[in-house]
Design a protein around this motif. Structure first.
Motif, PDB file in Angstrom:
ATOM      1  N   PHE A  89      41.621  82.932 -72.325  1.00 44.31           N
ATOM      2  CA  PHE A  89      40.655  83.807 -72.978  1.00 44.31           C
ATOM      3  C   PHE A  89      39.654  82.986 -73.768  1.00 44.31           C
ATOM      4  O   PHE A  89      40.037  82.136 -74.581  1.00 44.31           O
ATOM      5  N   CYS A  90      38.401  83.278 -73.569  1.00 43.76           N
ATOM      6  CA  CYS A  90      37.340  82.730 -74.397  1.00 43.76           C
ATOM      7  C   CYS A  90      37.099  83.708 -75.551  1.00 43.76           C
ATOM      8  O   CYS A  90      37.195  84.939 -75.358  1.00 43.76           O
ATOM      9  N   LYS A 100      34.519  89.509 -87.234  1.00 44.92           N
ATOM     10  CA  LYS A 100      35.824  89.566 -86.605  1.00 44.92           C
ATOM     11  C   LYS A 100      35.812  88.721 -85.332  1.00 44.92           C
ATOM     12  O   LYS A 100      34.782  88.204 -84.939  1.00 44.92           O
ATOM     13  N   ILE A 101      36.965  88.570 -84.710  1.00 48.18           N
ATOM     14  CA  ILE A 101      37.085  87.722 -83.521  1.00 48.18           C
ATOM     15  C   ILE A 101      36.968  88.592 -82.278  1.00 48.18           C
ATOM     16  O   ILE A 101      37.690  89.576 -82.139  1.00 48.18           O
ATOM     17  N   ILE A 102      36.077  88.202 -81.386  1.00 51.02           N
ATOM     18  CA  ILE A 102      35.801  88.941 -80.163  1.00 51.02           C
ATOM     19  C   ILE A 102      36.303  88.122 -78.976  1.00 51.02           C
ATOM     20  O   ILE A 102      36.056  86.913 -78.903  1.00 51.02           O
ATOM     21  N   PHE A 103      36.980  88.788 -78.018  1.00 52.00           N
ATOM     22  CA  PHE A 103      37.555  88.104 -76.869  1.00 52.00           C
ATOM     23  C   PHE A 103      36.849  88.488 -75.579  1.00 52.00           C
ATOM     24  O   PHE A 103      36.370  89.624 -75.423  1.00 52.00           O
ATOM     25  N   GLY A 104      36.845  87.555 -74.636  1.00 50.79           N
ATOM     26  CA  GLY A 104      36.449  87.867 -73.274  1.00 50.79           C
ATOM     27  C   GLY A 104      37.575  88.575 -72.550  1.00 50.79           C
ATOM     28  O   GLY A 104      38.646  88.802 -73.111  1.00 50.79           O
TER      29      GLY A 104
ATOM     30  N   PRO B  39      45.261  95.058 -68.198  1.00 45.75           N
ATOM     31  CA  PRO B  39      44.870  94.168 -67.091  1.00 45.75           C
ATOM     32  C   PRO B  39      43.383  94.279 -66.782  1.00 45.75           C
ATOM     33  O   PRO B  39      42.851  95.370 -66.614  1.00 45.75           O
ATOM     34  N   GLY B  40      42.717  93.130 -66.722  1.00 46.27           N
ATOM     35  CA  GLY B  40      41.299  93.101 -66.366  1.00 46.27           C
ATOM     36  C   GLY B  40      40.345  93.453 -67.486  1.00 46.27           C
ATOM     37  O   GLY B  40      39.135  93.346 -67.323  1.00 46.27           O
ATOM     38  N   LEU B  41      40.879  93.854 -68.634  1.00 48.15           N
ATOM     39  CA  LEU B  41      40.012  94.250 -69.743  1.00 48.15           C
ATOM     40  C   LEU B  41      40.140  93.321 -70.935  1.00 48.15           C
ATOM     41  O   LEU B  41      39.473  93.520 -71.948  1.00 48.15           O
ATOM     42  N   GLY B  42      40.978  92.354 -70.840  1.00 48.02           N
ATOM     43  CA  GLY B  42      41.130  91.428 -71.948  1.00 48.02           C
ATOM     44  C   GLY B  42      41.720  92.089 -73.168  1.00 48.02           C
ATOM     45  O   GLY B  42      42.479  93.053 -73.064  1.00 48.02           O
TER      46      GLY B  42
END
Lengths: 113, 114
Positions: A89-90, A100-104, B39-42
């Motif tokens: 995850f980026c 806040k922290i946002i994820f890909g 799944p697929g949505l992070g």
């Protein structure tokens, strides 16, 4: 608002292959950038980070360089191993103290022996 | 012992039931977060708290509520569970004030709503 876009998976490679997982971001100012790894059945753990432009984060043979001009933070490894199979995850955290922290969306990597 | 502990690790519940997921931390961090992974949505942010008196909605807060009982405890409730809330839930913590500090995650709670 801030956002992170990373390449969709799954990615399947042979052992010792070169790995690149692309990540681009949208944010104001200078966010901090992170790569997290999730091994099967486990929570996320930090793999590496970079906090300013041109910084290079590295850990366990993985590297990523903070590129302000292309708003990118691509993950690379020169020679992958079966044990690198995981979801990557980026993520970013904005420059504001209120950020806040946002994820890909995550990229699943599978390495064939 | 883990720095961020989630309970339960697995839970199966019926539609319409109220359920609470708990998170406790020993890292002394002010900030705590609840994420949901599909799944697929992070990871999508449900709620976050920057200190005991500060609670904020994330991008998918509908159907969820939270309580920050103490600096070390942050619980997530599903008031009336529905099947599309079946997911893997993560609690995380981070330090306040410094933009370059990362989040630390619990092991996750796998919730199934039948």
């Amino acid at each position: 608002g801030n956002s992170v876009t990373q390449m969709e998976g799954p990615v399947t490679l042979s052992e010792e292959a070169f790995l690149t997982i692309n990540c681009t971001y949208t944010a104001t100012g200078y966010p901090s950038l992170f790569w997290y790894v999730q091994y099967p059945g486990e929570g996320l753990q930090l793999l590496l980070k970079a906090t300013k432009a041109d910084d290079k984060g590295s850990n366990k043979g993985f590297e990523a360089t903070y590129r302000k001009e292309t708003t990118s933070f691509h993950l690379e490894k020169g020679s992958v191993q079966v044990s690198d199979s995981a979801v990557y995850f980026c993520a970013l955290r904005g420059y504001s103290s209120a950020s806040k922290i946002i994820f890909g969306s995550g990229t699943r990597l599978s390495i064939r022996p | 012992d883990a720095d961020v502990t989630q309970t339960p690790r697995n839970r199966i519940t019926k539609t319409g039931k109220r359920i609470m997921l708990e998170c406790s931390q020993t890292k002394g961090h002010d900030r705590m977060y609840w994420y949901r992974q599909d799944p697929g949505l992070g990871l999508r942010l449900i709620y976050y708290s920057f200190d005991v008196k500060d609670i904020n909605k994330g991008e998918i807060s509908d159907g969820y509520s939270v309580s920050r009982q103490a600096q070390a405890k942050f619980s997530l409730s599903l008031e009336s569970a529905i099947p599309n809330q079946t997911a893997l839930y993560f609690c995380a913590t981070s330090e306040s004030g410094q933009k370059n500090t990362e989040a630390f995650f619990g092991q996750g709670t796998r919730l199934t709503v039948v």
